[in-house]
Design an enzyme around this catalytic site. Structure first.
Site, PDB file in Angstrom:
ATOM      1  N   ARG A  73     -12.281  25.280  26.857  1.00 33.64           N
ATOM      2  CA  ARG A  73     -11.111  25.078  25.984  1.00 33.64           C
ATOM      3  C   ARG A  73     -10.257  26.329  25.867  1.00 33.64           C
ATOM      4  NH1 ARG A  73     -11.616  20.174  23.312  1.00 33.64           N
ATOM      5  NH2 ARG A  73     -13.675  19.620  22.547  1.00 33.64           N
ATOM      6  N   ASP A 113      -4.671   9.606  28.710  1.00 34.01           N
ATOM      7  CA  ASP A 113      -5.378   9.200  29.922  1.00 34.01           C
ATOM      8  C   ASP A 113      -5.318   7.666  30.010  1.00 34.01           C
ATOM      9  OD1 ASP A 113      -7.105   9.563  32.154  1.00 34.01           O
ATOM     10  OD2 ASP A 113      -8.885   9.425  30.919  1.00 34.01           O
ATOM     11  N   GLY A 150      -8.952  18.833  21.112  1.00 34.85           N
ATOM     12  CA  GLY A 150      -8.189  19.221  22.297  1.00 34.85           C
ATOM     13  C   GLY A 150      -6.766  19.669  22.024  1.00 34.85           C
ATOM     14  N   ASP A 204      -3.396  16.150  23.246  1.00 27.28           N
ATOM     15  CA  ASP A 204      -3.527  17.049  24.395  1.00 27.28           C
ATOM     16  C   ASP A 204      -3.194  16.329  25.702  1.00 27.28           C
ATOM     17  OD1 ASP A 204      -5.803  15.449  24.259  1.00 27.28           O
ATOM     18  OD2 ASP A 204      -7.236  17.087  24.541  1.00 27.28           O
TER      19      ASP A 204
HETATM   20  P1  IMP Z   1      -7.709   8.178  26.507  1.00 28.27           P
HETATM   21  O1  IMP Z   1      -8.129   7.430  25.277  1.00 28.27           O
HETATM   22  O2  IMP Z   1      -8.396   7.665  27.739  1.00 28.27           O
HETATM   23  O3  IMP Z   1      -6.213   8.259  26.692  1.00 28.27           O
HETATM   24  O4  IMP Z   1      -8.314   9.605  26.383  1.00 28.27           O
HETATM   25  C1  IMP Z   1      -7.684  10.663  25.792  1.00 28.27           C
HETATM   26  C2  IMP Z   1      -8.710  11.740  25.577  1.00 28.27           C
HETATM   27  O5  IMP Z   1      -9.615  11.861  26.701  1.00 28.27           O
HETATM   28  C3  IMP Z   1      -8.020  13.082  25.489  1.00 28.27           C
HETATM   29  O6  IMP Z   1      -7.638  13.359  24.168  1.00 28.27           O
HETATM   30  C4  IMP Z   1      -9.078  14.020  26.009  1.00 28.27           C
HETATM   31  O7  IMP Z   1      -9.943  14.401  24.967  1.00 28.27           O
HETATM   32  C5  IMP Z   1      -9.869  13.201  27.009  1.00 28.27           C
HETATM   33  N1  IMP Z   1      -9.420  13.469  28.400  1.00 28.27           N
HETATM   34  C6  IMP Z   1      -8.800  12.618  29.228  1.00 28.27           C
HETATM   35  N2  IMP Z   1      -8.534  13.192  30.416  1.00 28.27           N
HETATM   36  C7  IMP Z   1      -8.992  14.464  30.323  1.00 28.27           C
HETATM   37  C8  IMP Z   1      -8.978  15.576  31.235  1.00 28.27           C
HETATM   38  O8  IMP Z   1      -8.487  15.544  32.377  1.00 28.27           O
HETATM   39  N3  IMP Z   1      -9.542  16.722  30.769  1.00 28.27           N
HETATM   40  C9  IMP Z   1     -10.079  16.828  29.517  1.00 28.27           C
HETATM   41  N4  IMP Z   1     -10.098  15.817  28.637  1.00 28.27           N
HETATM   42  C10 IMP Z   1      -9.552  14.634  29.039  1.00 28.27           C
END
Ligand code: IMP
Length: 174
Positions: A165, A103, A45, A100
């Site tokens: 992407r 979340d 990403g 990227d």
């Molecule tokens: P985390 O571990 O929950 O913080 O997730 C981070 C990863 O989840 C990012 O690097 C993205 O690959 C994916 N992700 C989280 N939210 C989105 C979104 O809104 N669109 C696309 N990918 C997302």
């Protein structure tokens, strides 16, 4: 304009807005790291952001890539698996993780622990997008492009099932 066939609800950040903000982040990082910095991009990403950000930085830049996967359907879980490690040592280097989107924070939290163990001189985080409403694990963010609401976004590297992407803008999925 959204391309036909894409289920785009609305464009959140257009190309010009993204490029302008990336340049501002590059200026900030150039000012903070006059002796050079190692950018670690998280595949896949962060690829688009990493390449644009690196070109917006005027101090010496080295680049490495790391790939992780988190499992449980569409939600990232506590289990983050390393798919591709760095190619080089980061001991003693000034390092910025380039992500990227943050979340839940689980991916970044795991990576911070993994990389901190390798004794970089410093370790910071630069993310294009931050979705703070979804945070489960608190993580430090040193450079952030945009803070966004709890919506699923695609484009400029971000995917939905590997699609979207290559959109040159960031959009909210229907
Ligand atoms: P985390 O571990 O929950 O913080 O997730 C981070 C990863 O989840 C990012 O690097 C993205 O690959 C994916 N992700 C989280 N939210 C989105 C979104 O809104 N669109 C696309 N990918 C997302």
């Amino acid at each position: 304009m959204a391309s036909p066939g894409y289920q785009i609800e609305s464009i959140l950040f257009d190309t010009t807005t993204i490029q302008h903000r990336v340049q501002e982040l590059g200026d900030q990082i150039s000012a903070d790291y006059s002796h050079g910095v190692t950018l670690i991009g998280i595949l896949t990403g962060a690829l688009y952001f990493l390449t644009d950000l690196s070109r917006a930085i005027t101090c010496p830049v080295e680049i490495d890539l790391i790939s992780v996967a988190s499992y449980t359907g569409t939600e990232s879980s506590g289990t983050v698996t390393l798919l591709k490690d760095l190619d080089r040592e980061i001991s003693g280097q000034q390092v910025i993780i380039v992500e990227d989107i943050v979340d839940t924070g689980r991916t970044l939290n795991t990576l911070l622990a993994l990389l901190a163990d390798r004794n970089p001189a410093s370790l910071r985080v630069c993310t294009l997008l931050d979705k703070p409403d979804r945070r489960v694990v608190p993580v430090p963010i040193d450079y952030c492009g945009f803070t966004i609401p709890d919506k699923f976004v695609v484009g400029y590297g971000l995917d939905y099932n590997q699609a979207y992407r290559n959109l040159p803008y960031i959009a909210i999925l229907t």
